[in-house]
Design an enzyme around this catalytic site. Structure first.
Site, PDB file in Angstrom:
ATOM      1  N   GLY A   8      55.083 -44.794  33.211  1.00  0.00           N
ATOM      2  CA  GLY A   8      54.561 -45.839  34.093  1.00  0.00           C
ATOM      3  C   GLY A   8      53.655 -46.818  33.379  1.00  0.00           C
ATOM      4  O   GLY A   8      52.652 -47.258  33.934  1.00  0.00           O
ATOM      5  N   TYR A 150      52.509 -39.900  50.472  1.00  0.00           N
ATOM      6  CA  TYR A 150      51.756 -40.290  49.275  1.00  0.00           C
ATOM      7  C   TYR A 150      50.553 -39.357  49.056  1.00  0.00           C
ATOM      8  O   TYR A 150      50.425 -38.756  47.979  1.00  0.00           O
ATOM      9  CB  TYR A 150      51.272 -41.742  49.423  1.00  0.00           C
ATOM     10  CG  TYR A 150      50.531 -42.238  48.206  1.00  0.00           C
ATOM     11  CD1 TYR A 150      51.219 -42.737  47.109  1.00  0.00           C
ATOM     12  CD2 TYR A 150      49.133 -42.199  48.147  1.00  0.00           C
ATOM     13  CE1 TYR A 150      50.538 -43.184  45.985  1.00  0.00           C
ATOM     14  CE2 TYR A 150      48.451 -42.634  47.029  1.00  0.00           C
ATOM     15  CZ  TYR A 150      49.158 -43.133  45.953  1.00  0.00           C
ATOM     16  OH  TYR A 150      48.475 -43.567  44.830  1.00  0.00           O
TER      17      TYR A 150
HETATM   18  P1  NAD Z   1      51.882 -49.912  39.452  1.00  0.00           P
HETATM   19  O1  NAD Z   1      52.941 -50.128  40.481  1.00  0.00           O
HETATM   20  O2  NAD Z   1      51.277 -51.088  38.793  1.00  0.00           O
HETATM   21  O3  NAD Z   1      52.409 -48.949  38.305  1.00  0.00           O
HETATM   22  C1  NAD Z   1      53.314 -47.919  38.531  1.00  0.00           C
HETATM   23  C2  NAD Z   1      54.211 -47.813  37.319  1.00  0.00           C
HETATM   24  O4  NAD Z   1      55.151 -46.768  37.574  1.00  0.00           O
HETATM   25  C3  NAD Z   1      55.018 -49.095  37.042  1.00  0.00           C
HETATM   26  O5  NAD Z   1      54.990 -49.368  35.668  1.00  0.00           O
HETATM   27  C4  NAD Z   1      56.402 -48.739  37.532  1.00  0.00           C
HETATM   28  O6  NAD Z   1      57.437 -49.448  36.889  1.00  0.00           O
HETATM   29  C5  NAD Z   1      56.445 -47.229  37.224  1.00  0.00           C
HETATM   30  N1  NAD Z   1      57.444 -46.529  38.033  1.00  0.00           N
HETATM   31  C6  NAD Z   1      57.612 -46.598  39.375  1.00  0.00           C
HETATM   32  N2  NAD Z   1      58.670 -45.862  39.737  1.00  0.00           N
HETATM   33  C7  NAD Z   1      59.181 -45.319  38.606  1.00  0.00           C
HETATM   34  C8  NAD Z   1      60.283 -44.474  38.358  1.00  0.00           C
HETATM   35  N3  NAD Z   1      61.095 -44.058  39.335  1.00  0.00           N
HETATM   36  N4  NAD Z   1      60.517 -44.112  37.068  1.00  0.00           N
HETATM   37  C9  NAD Z   1      59.716 -44.548  36.063  1.00  0.00           C
HETATM   38  N5  NAD Z   1      58.662 -45.362  36.245  1.00  0.00           N
HETATM   39  C10 NAD Z   1      58.402 -45.735  37.510  1.00  0.00           C
HETATM   40  O7  NAD Z   1      50.797 -49.031  40.174  1.00  0.00           O
HETATM   41  P2  NAD Z   1      49.381 -48.440  39.710  1.00  0.00           P
HETATM   42  O8  NAD Z   1      48.474 -48.709  40.832  1.00  0.00           O
HETATM   43  O9  NAD Z   1      49.015 -48.834  38.350  1.00  0.00           O
HETATM   44  O10 NAD Z   1      49.721 -46.884  39.766  1.00  0.00           O
HETATM   45  C11 NAD Z   1      49.562 -46.019  38.649  1.00  0.00           C
HETATM   46  C12 NAD Z   1      49.211 -44.633  39.167  1.00  0.00           C
HETATM   47  O11 NAD Z   1      47.933 -44.696  39.800  1.00  0.00           O
HETATM   48  C13 NAD Z   1      50.171 -44.109  40.241  1.00  0.00           C
HETATM   49  O12 NAD Z   1      50.393 -42.728  40.018  1.00  0.00           O
HETATM   50  C14 NAD Z   1      49.412 -44.316  41.524  1.00  0.00           C
HETATM   51  O13 NAD Z   1      49.804 -43.419  42.533  1.00  0.00           O
HETATM   52  C15 NAD Z   1      47.997 -44.078  41.063  1.00  0.00           C
HETATM   53  N6  NAD Z   1      46.962 -44.628  41.938  1.00  0.00           N
HETATM   54  C16 NAD Z   1      46.886 -45.958  42.172  1.00  0.00           C
HETATM   55  C17 NAD Z   1      45.900 -46.436  43.031  1.00  0.00           C
HETATM   56  C18 NAD Z   1      45.776 -47.897  43.357  1.00  0.00           C
HETATM   57  O14 NAD Z   1      44.977 -48.252  44.254  1.00  0.00           O
HETATM   58  N7  NAD Z   1      46.489 -48.803  42.679  1.00  0.00           N
HETATM   59  C19 NAD Z   1      44.990 -45.551  43.620  1.00  0.00           C
HETATM   60  C20 NAD Z   1      45.107 -44.203  43.344  1.00  0.00           C
HETATM   61  C21 NAD Z   1      46.084 -43.745  42.496  1.00  0.00           C
END
Ligand code: NAD
Length: 254
Positions: A8, A150
């Site tokens: 990711g 989620y």
């Molecule tokens: P984001 O959407 O920017 O990044 C997610 C990444 O995962 C992207 O690069 C996407 O291409 C990749 N991805 C999605 N589905 C995929 C798949 N099937 N196979 C391979 N890669 C895949 O989101 P983010 O906010 O940076 O999220 C990163 C992590 O942080 C996640 O696990 C998310 O649950 C967690 N998170 C985010 C938040 C928030 O508020 N943004 C809060 C808590 C936790």
């Protein structure tokens, strides 16, 4: 300098952590569905194997850290993809790379969420995740909502981490988790734009004790510390990086 692998890494928190690790002089192998050293859909068994094989091929001398950061938001559909990417892909890739991490007394850093405590541990969906049965976990999501899918995936991830700390430590691997609050990433943009969940998330963002929402660097800075030898004795911890929102919601729960 260290060798790290991340899933990711195309956008958001993972992209910022990758940037910081590279800037510090480390090597980073990254796998993502869109782009990367390894292009793989972690929602599928084949994609997970492609990611695992690709990382193993590029890091035969071992890994200092592995971060399964890929994740999908509560608005992703069908709900089964949330369980698949957020929980099953994360734990399966960690388990498959354990020996590479052990070679360097490395760290696997899971990415949970401040929403993880919003679902109880005994929830049948959480328990189905922990049983390792992906089909059963997906079946539990029938008639559930995106928030439950989620938050439950993240609750299960934290519980999996805590249950495996002793065995992994004995093998020479530290397990930890970071639990970010609302962070300014494409994932959050998708939720904010959702007719059902968007308003609730905006209201929640307005209640964060420290104020506002995190930038990806606010989360990645802490993750980089958790991956470093400076955090050597941090093992089995869940670091909430959420501006105080978990403490606000669960002030008497520790
Ligand atoms: P984001 O959407 O920017 O990044 C997610 C990444 O995962 C992207 O690069 C996407 O291409 C990749 N991805 C999605 N589905 C995929 C798949 N099937 N196979 C391979 N890669 C895949 O989101 P983010 O906010 O940076 O999220 C990163 C992590 O942080 C996640 O696990 C998310 O649950 C967690 N998170 C985010 C938040 C928030 O508020 N943004 C809060 C808590 C936790």
């Amino acid at each position: 300098m260290g060798m790290y692998a991340i899933t990711g890494g195309a956008t958001g928190i993972g992209a910022e952590l990758k940037r910081q690790l590279l800037e510090a002089g480390h090597q980073v192998i990254w796998a993502d569905i869109r782009d990367g050293d390894i292009v793989a859909d972690l929602g599928t068994a084949e994609g997970r194997q492609v990611a695992i094989d690709g990382i193993r091929e590029r890091a035969p001398q071992g890994l200092d850290g592995f971060i399964p950061c890929a994740g999908l938001p509560p608005v992703a559909r069908p709900l089964s993809v949330i369980a698949g990417v957020n929980y099953f892909a994360a734990v399966e890739t960690v388990a498959a790379l354990r020996d590479l991490l052990a070679m360097k007394r490395g760290t696997a850093l899971l990415v949970a969420s401040n929403s993880a405590p919003m679902i109880t541990s005994d929830d049948p969906y959480v328990q189905a995740c922990l049983s390792g049965d992906e089909a059963a976990a997906c079946a539990q999501l029938e008639n559930r909502d995106g928030h439950s899918a989620y938050a439950g995936s993240k609750r299960a991830l934290v519980l999996w981490m805590r249950r495996n700390v002793v065995a992994y430590a004995a093998a020479g691997v530290r397990l930890n988790a970071v639990a970010p609050g609302i962070t300014q990433t494409p994932l959050t943009e998708q939720v904010m734009a959702d007719p059902e969940l968007g308003e609730a998330m905006k209201q929640f963002a307005g209640m964060v004790p420290w104020g506002g929402t995190a930038k990806p660097a606010d989360i990645a800075n802490v993750m980089r510390f958790m991956l470093s030898k400076e955090s050597n004795f941090v093992c089995g911890s869940v670091f909430f990086v959420d501006g105080g929102s978990d403490a606000m919601l669960r002030s008497d729960d520790f």
